[in-house]
Design a protein around this motif. Structure first.
Motif, PDB file in Angstrom:
ATOM      1  N   GLU A 223     -15.239  -0.410   4.943  1.00  0.00           N
ATOM      2  CA  GLU A 223     -16.624  -0.297   4.163  1.00  0.00           C
ATOM      3  C   GLU A 223     -18.260  -0.452   4.954  1.00  0.00           C
ATOM      4  O   GLU A 223     -18.905   0.432   4.751  1.00  0.00           O
TER       5      GLU A 223
ATOM      6  N   ALA B 285      -8.938  -1.554   2.041  1.00  0.00           N
ATOM      7  CA  ALA B 285     -10.385  -0.537   2.213  1.00  0.00           C
ATOM      8  C   ALA B 285     -11.564  -1.249   2.806  1.00  0.00           C
ATOM      9  O   ALA B 285     -12.119  -0.816   2.928  1.00  0.00           O
ATOM     10  N   TRP B 286     -11.402  -2.974   3.910  1.00  0.00           N
ATOM     11  CA  TRP B 286     -13.294  -3.279   3.669  1.00  0.00           C
ATOM     12  C   TRP B 286     -12.083  -2.962   5.222  1.00  0.00           C
ATOM     13  O   TRP B 286     -13.630  -3.065   5.414  1.00  0.00           O
TER      14      TRP B 286
ATOM     15  N   ARG C  88      -3.316   8.533  -4.768  1.00  0.00           N
ATOM     16  CA  ARG C  88      -4.347   7.844  -4.561  1.00  0.00           C
ATOM     17  C   ARG C  88      -4.780   6.328  -3.485  1.00  0.00           C
ATOM     18  O   ARG C  88      -3.674   5.793  -3.529  1.00  0.00           O
ATOM     19  N   ALA C  89      -5.386   6.777  -2.732  1.00  0.00           N
ATOM     20  CA  ALA C  89      -5.891   5.611  -1.939  1.00  0.00           C
ATOM     21  C   ALA C  89      -5.749   3.876  -2.423  1.00  0.00           C
ATOM     22  O   ALA C  89      -6.603   3.779  -3.215  1.00  0.00           O
ATOM     23  N   PRO C  90      -5.394   2.994  -1.991  1.00  0.00           N
ATOM     24  CA  PRO C  90      -5.147   2.048  -2.231  1.00  0.00           C
ATOM     25  C   PRO C  90      -5.942   0.868  -2.025  1.00  0.00           C
ATOM     26  O   PRO C  90      -6.710   1.390  -0.948  1.00  0.00           O
ATOM     27  N   ARG C  91      -6.067   0.515  -2.768  1.00  0.00           N
ATOM     28  CA  ARG C  91      -7.625  -0.942  -1.598  1.00  0.00           C
ATOM     29  C   ARG C  91      -7.165  -1.855  -1.096  1.00  0.00           C
ATOM     30  O   ARG C  91      -8.843  -2.660  -0.679  1.00  0.00           O
ATOM     31  N   GLN C  92      -6.194  -2.154  -1.112  1.00  0.00           N
ATOM     32  CA  GLN C  92      -5.775  -3.006  -0.538  1.00  0.00           C
ATOM     33  C   GLN C  92      -6.287  -3.890   0.875  1.00  0.00           C
ATOM     34  O   GLN C  92      -6.920  -4.790   1.269  1.00  0.00           O
TER      35      GLN C  92
ATOM     36  N   MET D 195       0.990  -1.127   0.114  1.00  0.00           N
ATOM     37  CA  MET D 195       0.326   0.240   0.070  1.00  0.00           C
ATOM     38  C   MET D 195       0.701   1.116   0.173  1.00  0.00           C
ATOM     39  O   MET D 195       0.607   2.107  -1.252  1.00  0.00           O
TER      40      MET D 195
ATOM     41  N   GLU E 184       2.924   1.643  -3.198  1.00  0.00           N
ATOM     42  CA  GLU E 184       1.699   2.484  -4.669  1.00  0.00           C
ATOM     43  C   GLU E 184       1.173   3.677  -4.346  1.00  0.00           C
ATOM     44  O   GLU E 184       1.187   4.107  -4.878  1.00  0.00           O
ATOM     45  N   TRP E 185       0.844   3.770  -2.811  1.00  0.00           N
ATOM     46  CA  TRP E 185       0.461   5.841  -2.243  1.00  0.00           C
ATOM     47  C   TRP E 185       1.909   6.205  -2.900  1.00  0.00           C
ATOM     48  O   TRP E 185       1.540   7.316  -3.218  1.00  0.00           O
TER      49      TRP E 185
END
Length: 183
Positions: A177, A173-174, A167-171, A158, A161-162
């Motif tokens: 939610e 994101a849970w 941009r907000a990584p989605r790994q 993460m 990627e950031w």
């Protein structure tokens, strides 16, 4: 040579508008004990003349929250380029029942409280002290260890990627939610 490893935070210090008001607010609203005060006319580290009152509050388990009142300095402000929600002090409470009791206690004392916010790993409420500092009270979710391990497994990916995309990584994101379903 001793091992270079931090043991814990010794204390965290913020500025306050009025030392006595701050002590009374933290005692009344968060049940923190006032433990110590220093007052000098010269700053010990820099030796500059600048009278101050430095107060210390017990934040539990060896953690100390401190404040400086600086009567000769301009009125305190905040970094206007940083949103109010960013800079905050998070304090841990035992469980949901305690968190909700604090929320009710604070609201009964006229403090505006946001939350309970679901961060999956932990759950929080947010409010401001009389100095404008944002305070978070949080308790760990019963499944915190498992969820924290799951989130930690992707932390490096993460961050990389950031760093590349901003941009907000989605790994992970849970984590939010359930909270974001409320929007």
């Amino acid at each position: 040579m001793p091992a270079l490893k931090i043991q814990q935070i010794h204390h965290v210090a913020y500025r306050c508008k009025d030392a006595k008001e701050t002590v009374e607010w933290y005692k009344k609203n968060l049940n923190m004990d006032y433990t110590l005060a220093f007052a000098e006319n010269h700053v010990p580290s820099t030796h500059e003349p600048d009278p101050y009152m430095h107060i210390f509050l017990d934040a539990g388990m060896g953690n100390v929250l401190a404040f400086f009142e600086l009567p000769t300095k301009p009125e305190m402000g905040r970094d206007e380029n940083t949103p109010k929600w960013v800079q905050h002090l998070a304090l841990k409470v035992a469980d949901r029942e305690t968190l909700v009791a604090y929320k009710e206690h604070l609201e009964a004392n006229g403090v505006e409280v946001l939350g309970v916010t679901d961060h999956s790993v932990f759950h929080s409420i947010y409010f401001f002290d009389p100095n404008g500092h944002r305070i978070e009270l949080a308790y760990d979710d019963p499944g915190a260890a498992e969820m924290a391990a799951k989130a930690a497994a992707v932390k490096d990916e993460m961050l990389e990627e950031w760093t590349r995309t901003k941009r907000a990584p989605r790994q992970a994101a849970w984590l939010h939610e359930k909270e974001m379903e409320k929007v």
